[in-house]
Motif scaffolding. Structure first.
Motif, mmCIF file in Angstrom:
data_model
loop_
_atom_site.group_PDB
_atom_site.id
_atom_site.type_symbol
_atom_site.label_atom_id
_atom_site.label_comp_id
_atom_site.label_asym_id
_atom_site.label_seq_id
_atom_site.Cartn_x
_atom_site.Cartn_y
_atom_site.Cartn_z
ATOM 1 N N LEU A 47 14.112 4.705 1.258
ATOM 2 C CA LEU A 47 14.517 4.050 0.011
ATOM 3 C C LEU A 47 15.584 2.982 0.253
ATOM 4 O O LEU A 47 16.329 2.633 -0.664
ATOM 5 N N SER A 48 15.657 2.474 1.471
ATOM 6 C CA SER A 48 16.592 1.393 1.769
ATOM 7 C C SER A 48 16.098 0.092 1.138
ATOM 8 O O SER A 48 14.894 -0.079 0.890
ATOM 9 N N PRO A 49 16.998 -0.852 0.853
ATOM 10 C CA PRO A 49 16.572 -2.136 0.272
ATOM 11 C C PRO A 49 15.506 -2.842 1.102
ATOM 12 O O PRO A 49 14.560 -3.422 0.553
ATOM 13 N N ARG A 50 15.635 -2.815 2.420
ATOM 14 C CA ARG A 50 14.655 -3.487 3.270
ATOM 15 C C ARG A 50 13.270 -2.879 3.108
ATOM 16 O O ARG A 50 12.278 -3.602 2.919
ATOM 17 N N ASN A 51 13.178 -1.557 3.165
ATOM 18 C CA ASN A 51 11.862 -0.920 3.099
ATOM 19 C C ASN A 51 11.237 -1.072 1.722
ATOM 20 O O ASN A 51 10.030 -1.305 1.594
ATOM 21 N N LEU A 52 12.050 -0.950 0.672
ATOM 22 C CA LEU A 52 11.514 -1.108 -0.676
ATOM 23 C C LEU A 52 11.046 -2.549 -0.913
ATOM 24 O O LEU A 52 10.053 -2.780 -1.609
ATOM 25 N N SER A 53 11.759 -3.508 -0.336
ATOM 26 C CA SER A 53 11.335 -4.901 -0.458
ATOM 27 C C SER A 53 10.006 -5.125 0.250
ATOM 28 O O SER A 53 9.089 -5.761 -0.299
ATOM 29 N N ASN A 54 9.890 -4.607 1.464
ATOM 30 C CA ASN A 54 8.621 -4.727 2.191
ATOM 31 C C ASN A 54 7.493 -4.011 1.447
ATOM 32 O O ASN A 54 6.361 -4.496 1.409
ATOM 33 N N LEU A 55 7.816 -2.878 0.855
ATOM 34 C CA LEU A 55 6.819 -2.115 0.088
ATOM 35 C C LEU A 55 6.319 -2.925 -1.104
ATOM 36 O O LEU A 55 5.113 -2.941 -1.407
ATOM 37 N N SER A 56 7.236 -3.620 -1.780
ATOM 38 C CA SER A 56 6.849 -4.402 -2.956
ATOM 39 C C SER A 56 5.949 -5.572 -2.591
ATOM 40 O O SER A 56 5.139 -6.020 -3.416
ATOM 41 N N VAL A 57 6.075 -6.084 -1.365
ATOM 42 C CA VAL A 57 5.203 -7.173 -0.915
ATOM 43 C C VAL A 57 3.857 -6.619 -0.445
ATOM 44 O O VAL A 57 2.801 -7.202 -0.712
ATOM 45 N N ASP A 58 3.888 -5.472 0.233
ATOM 46 C CA ASP A 58 2.659 -4.900 0.787
ATOM 47 C C ASP A 58 1.664 -4.461 -0.279
ATOM 48 O O ASP A 58 0.457 -4.427 -0.037
ATOM 49 N N VAL A 59 2.155 -4.098 -1.471
ATOM 50 C CA VAL A 59 1.238 -3.621 -2.511
ATOM 51 C C VAL A 59 0.458 -4.755 -3.153
ATOM 52 O O VAL A 59 -0.571 -4.520 -3.801
ATOM 53 N N ALA A 60 0.914 -6.003 -2.989
ATOM 54 C CA ALA A 60 0.345 -7.109 -3.760
ATOM 55 C C ALA A 60 -1.117 -7.380 -3.419
ATOM 56 O O ALA A 60 -1.964 -7.457 -4.318
ATOM 57 N N GLY A 61 -1.442 -7.531 -2.120
ATOM 58 C CA GLY A 61 -2.798 -7.928 -1.750
ATOM 59 C C GLY A 61 -3.857 -6.938 -2.207
ATOM 60 O O GLY A 61 -4.749 -7.267 -3.011
ATOM 61 N N THR A 62 -3.770 -5.713 -1.718
ATOM 62 C CA THR A 62 -4.755 -4.696 -2.105
ATOM 63 C C THR A 62 -4.617 -4.326 -3.574
ATOM 64 O O THR A 62 -5.600 -3.994 -4.235
#
Length: 427
Positions: free
Chosen positions: A76-91
């Protein structure tokens, strides 16, 4: 006993009167308590009728986040949550299109191939032939719209099940993609180009994320308030103002917390902004437009829709066209994430993840139930599992097992809720 003049003079003046603020506080507390009690009562009634809503999805998401956070404090770190928010977009965008198909009780199997085809069209036009990025991107998206329209018209006119039509499309569009890419097999995109920035650009100003959170909370309040006024005007059941305020407040807390965490890393990702805008926009289309009502009407009964003079062919064709368009847009986002297009684009578990996201999020495989937010929530769960597995160095095989288990549970809940609804209807 009648008051005397002396008694009247002995009464406290306005300046020394009892402070009304405690009474206001008690009134607000009572109003919130009544709203909470009403929410519990309505929730129990919905659960008994088989209307589970998004509660199971939110519980699963909370369980996933708590589990992985306990295993790795970086989840739940800012870096991982930010990457998570980008990764969900395509699929996630592809899954949003699948929701439209599921609503009419059908299944589209070609979205993975369409996403790869659209990305290949864009890459070859831009990189190999020098077409401007914006024009190549539009042509790529239109290619997805065209393939979806062809499949939709074939399904609507021949009445061959959509999964058969799209299964044929899966093979056909994949063949077109391989042909377009040619012998090179891989096309690398410009890392500073327009498409690459879809997933690499961030709004560094803190005001962007907080502004988005404020806008989201305001829109939710206004939409629910307008719905309440409309229902109240025609004497239909409606939410209380306390319930609307509580729902808006909960969303505001989540939104501003997310904005704070994003700003602690690189700011608001452009990919997340576009994804949320598309999901919210298409949700409005489904819930608050004449076209959306037509989609739900067809999902309830094709024959009844025909008798009501609805153009079933047009609705079915348009649903597959929307699915193809969203698959193409999602394909560009996926290409942006790795800045390349190859013969493996659109293959692998992409199709399965997109369908699983829609179903896990609450869209029914039997048709008639689901929203665009279903795809967003489902994709968030799937990507959270993938991210947590990567942080904990868990084998990919375990990820597939867990995702499959969550998908099976979602389908089971869907089936049981449908049985409960039928039993409640007979009762």
């Amino acid at each position: 006993m009648r008051r005397t003049a002396d008694n009247a003079r002995a009464e406290p003046t306005a300046a020394h009167a009892e402070d009304p603020r405690p009474r206001r506080g008690r009134a607000v507390a009572h109003a919130l308590a009544r709203a909470a009690e009403r929410w519990v009562t309505v929730s129990r009634h919905k659960l008994s009728a088989g209307e589970v809503g998004s509660l199971p999805v939110l519980l699963v998401l909370a369980a996933v986040w708590i589990t992985f956070q306990s295993l790795n404090q970086s989840f739940l770190s800012p870096r991982n949550l930010s990457n998570l928010s980008v990764d969900v977009a395509g699929t996630g965008l592809i899954a949003v299109g699948i929701v439209f198909v599921l609503l009419i009780g059908e299944l589209g199997l070609s979205v993975g191939s369409i996403s790869g085809l659209a990305a290949a069209v864009f890459a070859v036009l831009n990189v190999d032939n020098g077409v401007p990025e914006w024009l190549a991107a539009i042509i790529g998206v239109l290619a997805g719209t065209a393939t979806g329209t062809i499949q939709g018209f074939s399904f609507a006119r021949t009445r061959v099940p959509a999964f058969v039509v799209t299964l044929a499309g899966l093979l056909t569009w994949n063949g077109f993609m391989l042909s377009i890419l040619g012998t090179s097999g891989t096309v690398n995109l410009d890392e500073n180009g327009l498409v690459a920035k879809l997933t690499s650009y961030y709004f560094a100003n803190d005001g962007a994320a907080y502004g988005l959170a404020a806008i989201a909370a305001t829109i939710v309040f206004l939409v629910h308030y307008q719905d309440r006024r409309r229902r109240e005007t025609v004497a239909m059941p409606h939410r209380s103002l306390g319930g609307i305020a509580a729902r808006t407040g909960a969303l505001a807390v989540i939104a501003f917390t997310g904005a704070y965490l994003l700003n602690r890393f690189q700011g608001l990702p452009l990919a997340l902004l576009i994804f949320l805008a598309v999901v919210a926009g298409l949700d409005i289309v489904l819930r608050h437009t004449h076209y959306g009502r037509q989609v739900y009407a067809v999902s309830s009964s094709v024959e009844a829709a025909r008798r009501a003079s609805l153009s079933v062919t047009r609705v079915q064709t348009s649903v597959l066209a929307i699915s193809g368009t969203m698959a193409a847009i999602g394909g560009l986002f996926l290409a942006s994430r790795i800045t390349s297009v190859s013969q493996s684009s659109g293959s692998g578990v992409l199709l399965l993840n997109a369908i699983a996201a829609a179903v896990i999020g609450g869209a029914s495989l039997f048709g008639g139930r689901g929203t665009t937010w279903s795809a967003a929530l489902g994709m968030l769960i799937i990507q959270s599992i993938a991210s947590g597995m990567a942080l904990t160095d868990t084998p990919a095989a375990v990820q597939f097992v867990i995702t499959g288990g969550v998908l099976f549970a979602a389908v089971l809940i869907d089936s049981l809720s449908r049985r409960s609804q039928k039993a409640h209807g007979r009762a």
